[in-house]
Design a protein around this motif. Structure first.
Motif, mmCIF file in Angstrom:
data_model
loop_
_atom_site.group_PDB
_atom_site.id
_atom_site.type_symbol
_atom_site.label_atom_id
_atom_site.label_comp_id
_atom_site.label_asym_id
_atom_site.label_seq_id
_atom_site.Cartn_x
_atom_site.Cartn_y
_atom_site.Cartn_z
ATOM 1 N N LYS A 27 0.821 -1.216 0.000
ATOM 2 C CA LYS A 27 0.000 0.000 0.000
ATOM 3 C C LYS A 27 0.848 1.257 0.000
ATOM 4 C CE LYS A 27 -4.176 -1.924 1.951
ATOM 5 N NZ LYS A 27 -4.469 -2.624 3.189
ATOM 6 N N ALA A 28 2.066 1.164 0.495
ATOM 7 C CA ALA A 28 2.952 2.334 0.526
ATOM 8 C C ALA A 28 4.102 2.166 -0.464
ATOM 9 C CB ALA A 28 3.482 2.536 1.942
ATOM 10 N N LEU A 29 3.901 1.320 -1.461
ATOM 11 C CA LEU A 29 4.951 1.064 -2.467
ATOM 12 C C LEU A 29 6.285 0.712 -1.811
ATOM 13 C CD1 LEU A 29 4.174 3.824 -5.169
ATOM 14 C CD2 LEU A 29 3.270 1.494 -4.967
ATOM 15 N N ALA A 31 7.573 1.690 0.901
ATOM 16 C CA ALA A 31 8.316 2.780 1.547
ATOM 17 C C ALA A 31 9.015 2.220 2.786
ATOM 18 C CB ALA A 31 7.371 3.915 1.925
ATOM 19 N N LYS A 63 5.175 -3.457 -8.916
ATOM 20 C CA LYS A 63 5.047 -1.999 -9.076
ATOM 21 C C LYS A 63 6.216 -1.240 -8.462
ATOM 22 C CE LYS A 63 2.183 1.970 -8.932
ATOM 23 N NZ LYS A 63 1.040 2.704 -8.483
ATOM 24 N N ALA A 67 9.727 2.774 -2.914
ATOM 25 C CA ALA A 67 9.580 4.169 -3.361
ATOM 26 C C ALA A 67 10.287 5.143 -2.419
ATOM 27 C CB ALA A 67 8.107 4.517 -3.494
ATOM 28 N N ALA A 69 12.484 6.243 1.407
ATOM 29 C CA ALA A 69 12.219 6.304 2.842
ATOM 30 C C ALA A 69 10.775 6.758 3.032
ATOM 31 C CB ALA A 69 13.184 7.284 3.492
ATOM 32 N N ASP A 70 10.195 6.348 4.153
ATOM 33 C CA ASP A 70 8.789 6.655 4.395
ATOM 34 C C ASP A 70 8.630 8.141 4.729
ATOM 35 O OD1 ASP A 70 6.186 6.975 5.496
ATOM 36 O OD2 ASP A 70 6.114 4.802 5.813
ATOM 37 N N ILE A 71 7.990 8.851 3.798
ATOM 38 C CA ILE A 71 7.884 10.311 3.948
ATOM 39 C C ILE A 71 6.985 10.668 5.135
ATOM 40 C CG2 ILE A 71 7.171 12.448 2.789
ATOM 41 C CD1 ILE A 71 7.841 10.948 0.097
ATOM 42 N N MET A 74 8.900 10.774 8.438
ATOM 43 C CA MET A 74 9.890 11.824 8.754
ATOM 44 C C MET A 74 9.387 13.234 8.486
ATOM 45 S SD MET A 74 12.596 11.002 5.725
ATOM 46 C CE MET A 74 12.016 10.676 4.059
ATOM 47 N N ILE A 88 17.922 7.601 8.907
ATOM 48 C CA ILE A 88 18.345 6.754 7.786
ATOM 49 C C ILE A 88 19.544 5.875 8.147
ATOM 50 C CG2 ILE A 88 18.832 6.664 5.257
ATOM 51 C CD1 ILE A 88 16.205 7.856 5.811
ATOM 52 N N GLY A 113 15.487 6.316 -1.151
ATOM 53 C CA GLY A 113 16.058 5.229 -0.360
ATOM 54 C C GLY A 113 15.924 3.879 -1.036
ATOM 55 N N GLU A 116 18.803 3.696 -3.253
ATOM 56 C CA GLU A 116 19.985 3.564 -2.388
ATOM 57 C C GLU A 116 20.093 2.155 -1.808
ATOM 58 O OE1 GLU A 116 18.587 7.032 -0.271
ATOM 59 O OE2 GLU A 116 20.472 8.062 -0.647
ATOM 60 N N GLU A 136 14.680 13.171 -4.046
ATOM 61 C CA GLU A 136 14.557 13.832 -2.743
ATOM 62 C C GLU A 136 14.478 15.345 -2.868
ATOM 63 O OE1 GLU A 136 16.610 11.328 -3.417
ATOM 64 O OE2 GLU A 136 16.745 9.938 -1.735
ATOM 65 N N PRO A 143 19.441 13.110 -1.016
ATOM 66 C CA PRO A 143 19.557 11.694 -0.636
ATOM 67 C C PRO A 143 20.341 11.568 0.667
ATOM 68 C CG PRO A 143 20.069 11.983 -2.965
ATOM 69 C CD PRO A 143 19.961 13.360 -2.379
ATOM 70 N N GLY A 144 19.929 10.613 1.502
ATOM 71 C CA GLY A 144 20.570 10.505 2.817
ATOM 72 C C GLY A 144 21.098 9.117 3.124
HETATM 73 N N1 CAA Z 1 6.768 7.331 1.648
HETATM 74 C C1 CAA Z 1 5.529 7.127 2.119
HETATM 75 N N2 CAA Z 1 4.495 6.763 1.342
HETATM 76 C C2 CAA Z 1 4.728 6.606 0.032
HETATM 77 C C3 CAA Z 1 5.992 6.810 -0.531
HETATM 78 C C4 CAA Z 1 7.055 7.175 0.344
HETATM 79 N N3 CAA Z 1 8.321 7.355 -0.079
HETATM 80 N N4 CAA Z 1 5.920 6.590 -1.860
HETATM 81 C C5 CAA Z 1 4.648 6.252 -2.125
HETATM 82 N N5 CAA Z 1 3.918 6.257 -0.981
HETATM 83 C C6 CAA Z 1 2.494 5.963 -0.827
HETATM 84 C C7 CAA Z 1 1.619 7.097 -1.332
HETATM 85 O O1 CAA Z 1 1.510 8.115 -0.356
HETATM 86 C C8 CAA Z 1 0.333 6.400 -1.613
HETATM 87 O O2 CAA Z 1 -0.339 6.185 -0.398
HETATM 88 P P1 CAA Z 1 -1.951 6.433 -0.308
HETATM 89 O O3 CAA Z 1 -2.516 5.397 -1.260
HETATM 90 O O4 CAA Z 1 -2.260 6.163 1.111
HETATM 91 O O5 CAA Z 1 -2.201 7.818 -0.769
HETATM 92 C C9 CAA Z 1 0.797 5.022 -2.096
HETATM 93 O O6 CAA Z 1 2.131 4.869 -1.651
HETATM 94 C C10 CAA Z 1 0.775 4.904 -3.606
HETATM 95 O O7 CAA Z 1 1.538 5.988 -4.142
HETATM 96 P P2 CAA Z 1 0.978 6.963 -5.293
HETATM 97 O O8 CAA Z 1 -0.518 7.095 -5.204
HETATM 98 O O9 CAA Z 1 1.767 8.222 -5.226
HETATM 99 O O10 CAA Z 1 1.353 6.099 -6.583
HETATM 100 P P3 CAA Z 1 1.695 6.648 -8.045
HETATM 101 O O11 CAA Z 1 1.773 5.437 -8.903
HETATM 102 O O12 CAA Z 1 0.771 7.750 -8.428
HETATM 103 O O13 CAA Z 1 3.157 7.306 -7.912
HETATM 104 C C11 CAA Z 1 5.465 7.376 -7.198
HETATM 105 C C12 CAA Z 1 4.255 6.502 -7.616
HETATM 106 C C13 CAA Z 1 5.949 8.190 -8.397
HETATM 107 C C14 CAA Z 1 6.562 6.414 -6.743
HETATM 108 C C15 CAA Z 1 5.040 8.336 -6.054
HETATM 109 O O14 CAA Z 1 4.406 7.562 -5.048
HETATM 110 C C16 CAA Z 1 6.176 9.073 -5.425
HETATM 111 O O15 CAA Z 1 6.664 10.038 -5.981
HETATM 112 N N6 CAA Z 1 6.638 8.625 -4.210
HETATM 113 C C17 CAA Z 1 7.654 9.306 -3.455
HETATM 114 C C18 CAA Z 1 9.034 9.057 -4.040
HETATM 115 C C19 CAA Z 1 10.071 9.815 -3.247
HETATM 116 O O16 CAA Z 1 10.061 11.004 -3.145
HETATM 117 N N7 CAA Z 1 11.051 9.064 -2.663
HETATM 118 C C20 CAA Z 1 12.096 9.662 -1.862
HETATM 119 C C21 CAA Z 1 11.719 9.617 -0.411
HETATM 120 S S1 CAA Z 1 12.886 10.477 0.636
HETATM 121 C C22 CAA Z 1 14.185 9.403 0.799
HETATM 122 O O17 CAA Z 1 14.171 8.297 0.311
HETATM 123 C C23 CAA Z 1 15.361 9.909 1.593
HETATM 124 C C24 CAA Z 1 16.563 9.061 1.492
HETATM 125 O O18 CAA Z 1 17.490 9.363 0.786
HETATM 126 C C25 CAA Z 1 16.684 7.824 2.267
#
Ligand code: CAA
Length: 262
Positions: A27-29, A31, A63, A67, A69-71, A74, A88, A113, A116, A136, A143-144
């Motif tokens: 559900k959270a791809l 994360a 899929k 996707a 780290a869990d946004i 944080m 991280i 992440g 990464e 990010e 990126p972290g």
């Molecule tokens: N954290 C938490 N939840 C996430 C998530 C993440 N990184 N990525 C996706 N989800 C959740 C969405 O919030 C959504 O939840 P709901 O159904 O409850 O709304 C669910 O997963 C499905 O996602 P989308 O509806 O957005 O799916 P999409 O197919 O339209 O898009 C995607 C897919 C392009 C991957 C988009 O979800 C997205 O851009 N995700 C975030 C990617 C991102 O920014 N990653 C970096 C995170 S920061 C990090 O990682 C720091 C580090 O260096 C360690």
């Protein structure tokens, strides 16, 4: 709760088995929250400590590999929380400490992440559906977990800058062209391809596998002269193993080797 863990048997007489870890927060791809990283760390440590295991595959869903780290975890953090909690760091170093080969089998999104995590594995096998990126910057952060360090070492400065500064995603073909992934296969064949790579390793000497991994990793840590010396010493050390005797005798006797991992 957040990952599925299985042990798969190697085929062939005397073959070791391999670990198969599926990230499972669909559900959270996938994360990467603390609970998932704790479970992943524990599973990796257990496989690494198991004498019957040759290597480990880490994969996600069709899929998403992950996707990022869990946004939501944080989003409300302030500097003190991020710094004090060493955001991280949680179990990320565990992956680096695993001494057996770890294969990332990536389909769909491997972002932030997730990218990464894949890069921290030893090799990446990608489905043609895979998409890699370090987006990010869109969140007001960078990126972290190694994205600014491992990505340029894999794909060079320009492409790493491109991904980190524009947040664009790179498809599987581009990832293969630029050296991030070792092979690309049709999405339907990803599991079978990762199985095949793991199966190949299960038939080899575990000591040699671990030494090869350790030695390749030195290429990222040490200057060339030091790396070459490290390799030479590890190469010499393998002549103290039963597996070297068995491997070479089996070749000369035109039979399959029976490694005892000693
Ligand atoms: N954290 C938490 N939840 C996430 C998530 C993440 N990184 N990525 C996706 N989800 C959740 C969405 O919030 C959504 O939840 P709901 O159904 O409850 O709304 C669910 O997963 C499905 O996602 P989308 O509806 O957005 O799916 P999409 O197919 O339209 O898009 C995607 C897919 C392009 C991957 C988009 O979800 C997205 O851009 N995700 C975030 C990617 C991102 O920014 N990653 C970096 C995170 S920061 C990090 O990682 C720091 C580090 O260096 C360690």
């Amino acid at each position: 709760e957040n990952i599925l863990v299985e042990t798969r048997a190697g085929t062939g007489e005397g073959a070791l088995s391999y670990g198969w870890i599926t990230l499972n927060r669909p559900k959270a791809l996938n994360a990467l929250n603390d609970a998932l990283m704790d479970e992943l760390g524990a599973a990796l440590r257990a496989f690494d400590a198991d004498d019957g295991i040759a290597c480990i595959v880490v994969t996600g869903s069709e899929k998403a590999f992950a996707a990022g780290a869990d946004i939501s975890m944080m989003s409300t953090f302030d500097y003190a929380q991020a710094y004090r909690g060493n955001l991280i760091s949680r179990n990320w170093d565990t992956l680096r400490e695993v001494r057996k080969p770890v294969i990332a089998a990536v389909a769909g999104f491997a972002l932030g992440g997730g990218c990464e995590l894949a890069m921290t594995c030893d090799l990446i096998i990608a489905a043609d559906s895979a998409k890699f990126g370090q987006p990010e910057i869109k969140l007001g952060i960078i990126p972290g977990a190694g994205g600014t360090q491992r990505l340029p070492r894999s794909v060079g400065k320009s492409k790493a800058m491109d991904l980190a500064l524009t947040a664009r995603m790179m498809d599987a073909a581009e990832a293969e062209r630029s050296g991030l992934v070792s092979r690309v296969v049709p999405a339907a064949e990803l599991q079978a391809e990762a199985d095949k790579a793991a199966q190949a390793m299960c038939g080899f000497s575990l000591i040699a596998l671990m030494a090869a991994k350790e030695s390749v990793n030195r290429a990222y840590e040490a200057p060339l002269t030091e790396g070459l010396l490290f390799e030479r010493r590890a190469f010499h050390a393998l002549f103290a193993t039963d597996d070297q005797k068995e491997g070479m005798q089996a070749f000369l006797q035109k039979r399959a080797p029976k490694f005892t991992h000693r």
